[in-house]
Design a protein around this motif. Structure first.
Motif, PDB file in Angstrom:
ATOM      1  N   SER A 136       0.792  -1.212  -0.064  1.00  0.00           N
ATOM      2  CA  SER A 136       0.039  -0.108   0.210  1.00  0.00           C
ATOM      3  C   SER A 136       0.700   1.251   0.011  1.00  0.00           C
ATOM      4  N   ILE A 137       0.300   2.340  -0.577  1.00  0.00           N
ATOM      5  CA  ILE A 137       1.079   3.501  -0.421  1.00  0.00           C
ATOM      6  C   ILE A 137       0.331   4.432   0.543  1.00  0.00           C
ATOM      7  N   ASN A 138       1.150   5.060   1.620  1.00  0.00           N
ATOM      8  CA  ASN A 138       0.408   6.021   2.356  1.00  0.00           C
ATOM      9  C   ASN A 138       0.286   7.587   1.892  1.00  0.00           C
ATOM     10  N   ALA A 139       1.510   7.724   1.386  1.00  0.00           N
ATOM     11  CA  ALA A 139       1.620   9.242   0.750  1.00  0.00           C
ATOM     12  C   ALA A 139       2.839   9.247  -0.491  1.00  0.00           C
ATOM     13  N   MET A 140       2.330  10.378  -1.414  1.00  0.00           N
ATOM     14  CA  MET A 140       3.105  10.361  -2.724  1.00  0.00           C
ATOM     15  C   MET A 140       3.312  12.084  -2.549  1.00  0.00           C
ATOM     16  N   GLY A 141       4.503  12.376  -3.026  1.00  0.00           N
ATOM     17  CA  GLY A 141       4.916  13.710  -2.922  1.00  0.00           C
ATOM     18  C   GLY A 141       6.013  14.261  -4.033  1.00  0.00           C
ATOM     19  N   TRP A 142       6.235  15.305  -4.023  1.00  0.00           N
ATOM     20  CA  TRP A 142       7.368  16.020  -4.699  1.00  0.00           C
ATOM     21  C   TRP A 142       8.147  17.049  -3.875  1.00  0.00           C
ATOM     22  N   TYR A 143       9.352  16.942  -3.756  1.00  0.00           N
ATOM     23  CA  TYR A 143      10.281  17.924  -3.051  1.00  0.00           C
ATOM     24  C   TYR A 143      11.206  18.434  -4.236  1.00  0.00           C
ATOM     25  N   ARG A 144      12.019  19.563  -3.969  1.00  0.00           N
ATOM     26  CA  ARG A 144      12.862  20.290  -4.911  1.00  0.00           C
ATOM     27  C   ARG A 144      14.121  20.642  -4.088  1.00  0.00           C
ATOM     28  N   GLN A 145      15.167  20.769  -4.859  1.00  0.00           N
ATOM     29  CA  GLN A 145      16.422  21.346  -4.158  1.00  0.00           C
ATOM     30  C   GLN A 145      17.112  22.120  -5.133  1.00  0.00           C
ATOM     31  N   ALA A 146      17.169  23.428  -4.939  1.00  0.00           N
ATOM     32  CA  ALA A 146      17.749  24.425  -5.684  1.00  0.00           C
ATOM     33  C   ALA A 146      19.247  24.554  -5.152  1.00  0.00           C
ATOM     34  N   PRO A 147      19.986  24.951  -6.048  1.00  0.00           N
ATOM     35  CA  PRO A 147      21.714  25.050  -5.793  1.00  0.00           C
ATOM     36  C   PRO A 147      21.736  25.870  -4.423  1.00  0.00           C
ATOM     37  N   GLY A 148      22.537  25.366  -3.624  1.00  0.00           N
ATOM     38  CA  GLY A 148      23.129  26.068  -2.422  1.00  0.00           C
ATOM     39  C   GLY A 148      21.750  26.178  -1.285  1.00  0.00           C
ATOM     40  N   LYS A 149      20.567  25.313  -1.733  1.00  0.00           N
ATOM     41  CA  LYS A 149      19.520  25.481  -0.701  1.00  0.00           C
ATOM     42  C   LYS A 149      19.197  24.029  -0.158  1.00  0.00           C
ATOM     43  N   GLN A 150      18.163  24.120   0.783  1.00  0.00           N
ATOM     44  CA  GLN A 150      18.021  22.718   1.292  1.00  0.00           C
ATOM     45  C   GLN A 150      16.997  22.236   0.456  1.00  0.00           C
ATOM     46  N   ARG A 151      16.623  20.885   0.437  1.00  0.00           N
ATOM     47  CA  ARG A 151      15.590  20.299   0.115  1.00  0.00           C
ATOM     48  C   ARG A 151      14.295  20.669   0.660  1.00  0.00           C
ATOM     49  N   GLU A 152      13.218  21.045  -0.168  1.00  0.00           N
ATOM     50  CA  GLU A 152      12.179  21.368   0.411  1.00  0.00           C
ATOM     51  C   GLU A 152      10.750  20.683   0.069  1.00  0.00           C
ATOM     52  N   LEU A 153       9.795  20.647   0.784  1.00  0.00           N
ATOM     53  CA  LEU A 153       8.602  19.987   0.185  1.00  0.00           C
ATOM     54  C   LEU A 153       7.897  20.937  -0.632  1.00  0.00           C
ATOM     55  N   VAL A 154       7.473  20.350  -1.762  1.00  0.00           N
ATOM     56  CA  VAL A 154       6.636  21.109  -2.909  1.00  0.00           C
ATOM     57  C   VAL A 154       5.146  20.855  -2.688  1.00  0.00           C
ATOM     58  N   ALA A 155       4.935  19.563  -2.688  1.00  0.00           N
ATOM     59  CA  ALA A 155       3.177  19.112  -2.609  1.00  0.00           C
ATOM     60  C   ALA A 155       3.208  17.751  -2.262  1.00  0.00           C
ATOM     61  N   VAL A 156       2.341  17.376  -1.521  1.00  0.00           N
ATOM     62  CA  VAL A 156       2.218  15.912  -1.066  1.00  0.00           C
ATOM     63  C   VAL A 156       0.511  15.518  -1.190  1.00  0.00           C
ATOM     64  N   ILE A 157       0.134  14.434  -1.457  1.00  0.00           N
ATOM     65  CA  ILE A 157      -1.011  13.733  -1.563  1.00  0.00           C
ATOM     66  C   ILE A 157      -1.256  12.708  -0.723  1.00  0.00           C
ATOM     67  N   LEU A 158      -2.055  12.616   0.225  1.00  0.00           N
ATOM     68  CA  LEU A 158      -2.189  11.445   1.226  1.00  0.00           C
ATOM     69  C   LEU A 158      -3.384  10.621   0.353  1.00  0.00           C
ATOM     70  N   THR A 159      -3.204   9.295   1.138  1.00  0.00           N
ATOM     71  CA  THR A 159      -4.339   8.452   0.922  1.00  0.00           C
ATOM     72  C   THR A 159      -5.839   9.130   1.197  1.00  0.00           C
ATOM     73  N   GLY A 160      -6.466   9.066   0.510  1.00  0.00           N
ATOM     74  CA  GLY A 160      -7.890   9.854   0.813  1.00  0.00           C
ATOM     75  C   GLY A 160      -8.015  11.105   0.117  1.00  0.00           C
ATOM     76  N   GLY A 161      -6.882  11.620  -0.622  1.00  0.00           N
ATOM     77  CA  GLY A 161      -6.766  12.688  -1.628  1.00  0.00           C
ATOM     78  C   GLY A 161      -6.617  13.867  -0.792  1.00  0.00           C
ATOM     79  N   ILE A 162      -6.196  13.917   0.421  1.00  0.00           N
ATOM     80  CA  ILE A 162      -5.929  15.177   1.123  1.00  0.00           C
ATOM     81  C   ILE A 162      -4.485  15.737   0.462  1.00  0.00           C
TER      82      ILE A 162
END
Length: 121
Positions: free
Chosen positions: A30-56
């Motif tokens: 099963s899958i609990n969550a799916m998401g996207w992160y991004r990391q720009a040069p010289g910066k920390q990785r950050e959350l962009v978007a996430v979708i949880l089971t149930g569509g939240i």
């Protein structure tokens, strides 16, 4: 094991659109969550978007109203539609999926290899 394959990055002009896709394969109960992160040069990785089971869904403030996320648990895929792109969206984008591989086991995080998104004129 679980493998993630990303696609859809590239070079786009400011104001343009891109659609990122990520497909998971392997031992998936099963899958609990799916998401996207991004990391720009010289910066920390950050959350962009996430979708949880149930569509939240949840989005970084910087992309609200411009990006949408959709998931298909039956196909183990997640998509990120990016509209009205800005130069500050330039980064390597990583897919992240939280997977339960067997019943009763805790979930594990899996990451894609990353895909470059460059917004420039």
């Amino acid at each position: 094991q679980v493998q993630l394959v990303e696609s859809g990055g590239g070079l786009v002009q400011p104001g343009g659109s891109l659609r990122l896709s990520c497909a998971a394969s392997g031992t998936i109960f099963s899958i609990n969550a799916m998401g996207w992160y991004r990391q720009a040069p010289g910066k920390q990785r950050e959350l962009v978007a996430v979708i949880l089971t149930g569509g939240i869904t949840n989005f970084a403030d910087s992309v609200k109203g411009r990006f949408t996320i959709s998931g298909d648990n039956a196909k183990n895929t997640v998509h990120l539609q990016m509209n009205s792109l800005k130069p500050e969206d330039t980064a390597v984008y990583y897919c992240n999926i939280q997977v339960v591989t067997r019943w009763g086991r805790p979930p594990n995080d899996y990451w894609g290899q990353g895909t470059q998104v460059t917004v420039s004129s």
